[in-house]
Design a protein around this motif. Structure first.
Motif, PDB file in Angstrom:
ATOM      1  N   THR A  46       0.834  -1.211   0.000  1.00 12.53           N
ATOM      2  CA  THR A  46       0.000   0.000   0.000  1.00 12.53           C
ATOM      3  C   THR A  46       0.862   1.252   0.000  1.00 12.53           C
ATOM      4  O   THR A  46       0.602   2.199  -0.755  1.00 12.53           O
ATOM      5  CB  THR A  46      -0.931  -0.013   1.226  1.00 12.53           C
ATOM      6  OG1 THR A  46      -1.739  -1.196   1.174  1.00 12.53           O
ATOM      7  CG2 THR A  46      -1.807   1.220   1.264  1.00 12.53           C
ATOM      8  N   PHE A  47       1.901   1.277   0.832  1.00 10.94           N
ATOM      9  CA  PHE A  47       2.801   2.429   0.853  1.00 10.94           C
ATOM     10  C   PHE A  47       3.560   2.571  -0.466  1.00 10.94           C
ATOM     11  O   PHE A  47       3.769   3.687  -0.953  1.00 10.94           O
ATOM     12  CB  PHE A  47       3.789   2.338   2.019  1.00 10.94           C
ATOM     13  CG  PHE A  47       3.182   2.687   3.339  1.00 10.94           C
ATOM     14  CD1 PHE A  47       2.575   3.915   3.544  1.00 10.94           C
ATOM     15  CD2 PHE A  47       3.212   1.789   4.381  1.00 10.94           C
ATOM     16  CE1 PHE A  47       2.009   4.244   4.759  1.00 10.94           C
ATOM     17  CE2 PHE A  47       2.648   2.101   5.601  1.00 10.94           C
ATOM     18  CZ  PHE A  47       2.056   3.338   5.791  1.00 10.94           C
ATOM     19  N   TYR A  48       3.974   1.467  -1.057  1.00 10.14           N
ATOM     20  CA  TYR A  48       4.667   1.527  -2.342  1.00 10.14           C
ATOM     21  C   TYR A  48       3.765   2.104  -3.423  1.00 10.14           C
ATOM     22  O   TYR A  48       4.189   2.954  -4.205  1.00 10.14           O
ATOM     23  CB  TYR A  48       5.158   0.131  -2.743  1.00 10.14           C
ATOM     24  CG  TYR A  48       5.680   0.093  -4.158  1.00 10.14           C
ATOM     25  CD1 TYR A  48       6.905   0.651  -4.475  1.00 10.14           C
ATOM     26  CD2 TYR A  48       4.927  -0.484  -5.174  1.00 10.14           C
ATOM     27  CE1 TYR A  48       7.378   0.630  -5.778  1.00 10.14           C
ATOM     28  CE2 TYR A  48       5.397  -0.513  -6.477  1.00 10.14           C
ATOM     29  CZ  TYR A  48       6.618   0.043  -6.767  1.00 10.14           C
ATOM     30  OH  TYR A  48       7.070   0.032  -8.055  1.00 10.14           O
ATOM     31  N   CYS A  49       2.513   1.652  -3.482  1.00 11.74           N
ATOM     32  CA  CYS A  49       1.582   2.181  -4.494  1.00 11.74           C
ATOM     33  C   CYS A  49       1.311   3.656  -4.262  1.00 11.74           C
ATOM     34  O   CYS A  49       1.216   4.430  -5.224  1.00 11.74           O
ATOM     35  CB  CYS A  49       0.273   1.391  -4.475  1.00 11.74           C
ATOM     36  SG  CYS A  49       0.440  -0.271  -5.144  1.00 11.74           S
ATOM     37  N   ALA A  50       1.179   4.059  -3.003  1.00  9.54           N
ATOM     38  CA  ALA A  50       0.960   5.478  -2.704  1.00  9.54           C
ATOM     39  C   ALA A  50       2.159   6.309  -3.146  1.00  9.54           C
ATOM     40  O   ALA A  50       2.004   7.417  -3.671  1.00  9.54           O
ATOM     41  CB  ALA A  50       0.698   5.662  -1.220  1.00  9.54           C
TER      42      ALA A  50
END
Length: 92
Positions: free
Chosen positions: A38-42
């Motif tokens: 999730t953090f990578y996609c954000a």
């Protein structure tokens, strides 16, 4: 079987009751991977800057158009001289 018999079997065969590392830590590793993804996609799609630069004045108009799309009147085979008025549920 009572508790003493189960403990006796567990002491004679300890490998049968020992869980593997994968089975023991699969759920926490999966949760951590989901959080990191999730953090990578954000970061990759720069969600924070997109939300910061968004034109929020238009967002309300777009939402209102999207919600009211289902209630727009329909004009089936209408004559340009006489346009029928009303909503589709009231037409014969």
């Amino acid at each position: 079987m009572n508790a003493d018999a189960i403990n006796d079997i567990a002491t004679r065969h300890p490998d049968a009751f020992r869980r593997s590392l994968w089975k023991r830590y699969a759920v926490p590793i999966g949760i951590l991977l989901c959080i990191f993804y999730t953090f990578y996609c954000a970061w990759f799609f720069s969600i924070a800057s997109v939300l910061e630069k968004a034109n929020w004045n238009l967002a309300g108009a777009y939402l209102a158009d999207w919600v009211s799309y289902e209630t727009t009147p329909a004009f089936p085979n209408w004559d340009p001289i006489q346009i029928p008025t009303g909503w589709p549920s009231r037409w014969p």
